[in-house]
Enzyme design. Structure first.
Site, short mmCIF file in Angstrom:
data_model
loop_
_atom_site.label_atom_id
_atom_site.label_comp_id
_atom_site.label_asym_id
_atom_site.label_seq_id
_atom_site.Cartn_x
_atom_site.Cartn_y
_atom_site.Cartn_z
N HIS A 120 13.42 -22.67 7.35
CA HIS A 120 12.39 -23.06 8.31
C HIS A 120 11.64 -21.84 8.84
CE1 HIS A 120 11.45 -24.33 12.61
NE2 HIS A 120 10.71 -25.16 11.90
N GLU A 122 9.22 -20.68 6.27
CA GLU A 122 8.05 -21.59 6.23
C GLU A 122 7.05 -21.24 7.34
OE1 GLU A 122 6.70 -24.94 8.49
OE2 GLU A 122 8.57 -25.75 7.70
#
Lengths: 424, 88
Positions: A50, A53
């Site tokens: 995450h 990202e």
């Protein structure tokens, strides 16, 4: 090629391209899907998928700031975003069809040329820590994470996709670069393009931008453990006005032949305002403000669960009523009329969900990446239509008789009454 | 977070709430960019003595509103300001 059809081609380096032209559409959508997500992380690096990202949107060598990246797409009226899941991380953009080259250029730029500037890492860490704290303050959401901890204790599938406050604080730049190097590889990539762009054009645009390494093997993930063999419970005491309950059972993978039958059982039990749980728990007995069921499916594991937000004084009664509905559908064959309604619901939702170009690109890309085989909308509809009461009963018996798992957030001092219920 | 930072944190949280309701398309009333900018300006005024990082992220959020950037983008800057304040 007519709507609903697609092509898959192997690209150099092991990446795959899925194209689904919808030539009557004004938009084109592009999704880059990588087989990486939180289940690939060890505990120390929890949340790194995450984190990566987020960082990919902070700046590249050609577009130095987050603002330049956003403006490139927003400037032509498009949108750009990304999401991290347990097995997949997706980067997508939707633009007017005549700007598809820009869309391809921006998305490949962010995943291949990210700067990972130390200042951006520090700033993004603050953002993610705040997001995690905010999430933990939302019991209706956080109870789902607790439930997954109960389902898969001490396993990456049971950890929050965003990581923990501790792990996110300690992830270093070297960890991020090593993680990207180990996972952002061409064999782990599916590019999916849908909308007003043809296969040859999409292929030409994508092939010239495949700048990622072609190493054959990314780091593997830990296989899922067997489902829990006995009931388990996690209670988080919190002075909330509502009790938040997530109760469920280990279920099946997205590769399982019963997956669509389980979706039908789910629709009957807890999707929509005419589902059994909604009618019985909320409308007839007034036990919950919100009640619905859902499934979560991974490559080698999954679960079926029910969420309910209830008055704390009615939490036990609500749990009891939910368990009774789970047992009823496992014990008694579903009437054909109710099954037919659930089939129509499921097919209708699928068709409506695939109207937009970005939904179509994501749906096809995800199938190619995760299962290696794409089913068309028509094939899925045919599979759903073939589910009869006996098949629904078979999967209900197979899944809903598994040991109950429960997570509760609310103002309770003791879990003993809840424990008695799930162990009965 | 030091107790003296709490009023500033409240201002930032209010701005976050407004921005998130735009991002989620929630609420009955439409929230305008001017209202969001006003909430961020209130936070910036309350944070006149806050650490440099906090002020920088608030100004970034304000610029993002003026430039018509997406709500998610504005929210990220506000979260960064809140995080920097918590760290101070």
């Amino acid at each position: 090629m007519s709507a609903g059809q697609f092509e898959v081609v192997a690209l150099e380096g092991g990446a795959r391209l899925v194209t689904a032209p919808m030539l009557d559409r004004a938009s084109a959508s592009l999704v880059l899907m990588f087989s990486v997500g939180s289940r690939y992380e060890d505990e120390r690096l929890g949340g790194i998928s995450h984190f990566v990202e987020h960082l990919f949107f902070k700046g590249t060598q050609r577009r130095a700031t987050a603002k330049e990246i956003a403006e490139a797409i927003e400037g032509v009226g498009g949108s750009i975003n990304a999401s991290t899941d347990k097995e997949v991380t997706s980067y997508w953009t939707r633009v007017p069809r005549d700007h598809v080259e820009l869309a391809v250029d921006v998305l490949f730029d962010i995943v291949t040329n990210s700067q990972l500037a130390p200042d951006d890492i520090d700033r993004e860490r603050l953002v993610i820590l705040e997001e995690l704290k905010m999430y933990q303050d939302l019991p209706q959401d956080y109870v789902h994470s607790l439930f997954e901890e109960v389902m898969w204790p001490a396993h990456p599938l049971g950890r929050d996709i965003g990581g923990s406050l501790k792990s996110v604080k300690e992830i270093k730049r070297e960890d991020l670069t090593a993680y990207i190097k180990g996972h952002y590889l061409l064999p782990n990539l599916v590019v999916s393009v849908s909308g007003g762009v043809g296969e040859a054009q999409a292929r030409g645009l994508v092939e010239s931008r495949l700048g990622l390494p072609a190493n054959p093997n990314g780091a593997p993930y830990q296989p899922a453990p067997p489902g829990p063999s006995k009931p388990n419970l996690r209670l988080l005491k919190k002075d909330t006005e509502q009790a938040h309950i997530c109760i469920g059972v280990p279920a099946i993978s997205y590769l399982d032949e019963d997956r669509y039958a389980l979706d039908i059982v789910n629709a009957i039990l807890g999707e929509g305002m005419s589902s059994r749980l909604f009618l019985e728990i909320r409308e007839r007995r007034g036990l919950a403000y919100d009640v619905h069921s859902f499934t979560s499916k991974h490559r080698d594991s999954g679960y079926f669960a029910v969420y309910a937000g209830v008055d704390p004084g009615k939490a036990l009664e609500a749990c009891e009523a939910i368990i009774a509905e789970l047992r009823r559908i496992a014990d008694e064959e579903v009437p054909l009329t109710e099954l037919a309604k659930a089939r129509e619901f499921t097919k209708g939702r699928l068709r409506l969900g695939l109207e937009s170009t970005n939904a179509m690109a994501s749906w096809l890309g995800q199938q190619a990446l995760l299962t290696g085989r794409i089913r068309t909308e028509a094939e899925v509809v045919a599979e759903v239509d073939a589910i009869d009461p006996a098949r629904a009963s078979k999967v209900a018996k197979r899944v809903l008789t598994q040991p109950l798992q429960l997570a509760v957030i609310g103002p309770f001092d003791s879990d003993s009454a809840f424990r008695t219920l799930i162990e009965a | 977070m030091a107790p003296s930072s709490e009023p500033l944190a409240r201002h930032i949280r209010r701005a976050v709430t407004l921005v998130n309701s735009v991002a989620d398309e929630a609420g009955d009333e439409e929230i305008t960019p001017s209202e969001i900018a006003e909430a961020i300006r209130d936070a910036a005024e309350a944070g006149a003595d806050a650490p440099e990082k906090v002020r920088r992220y608030l100004l970034e959020a304000l610029d993002a509103v003026s430039d018509g950037m997406p709500a998610d983008y504005v929210a990220m800057s506000l979260y960064a300001a809140l995080g920097a304040l918590r760290e101070a």
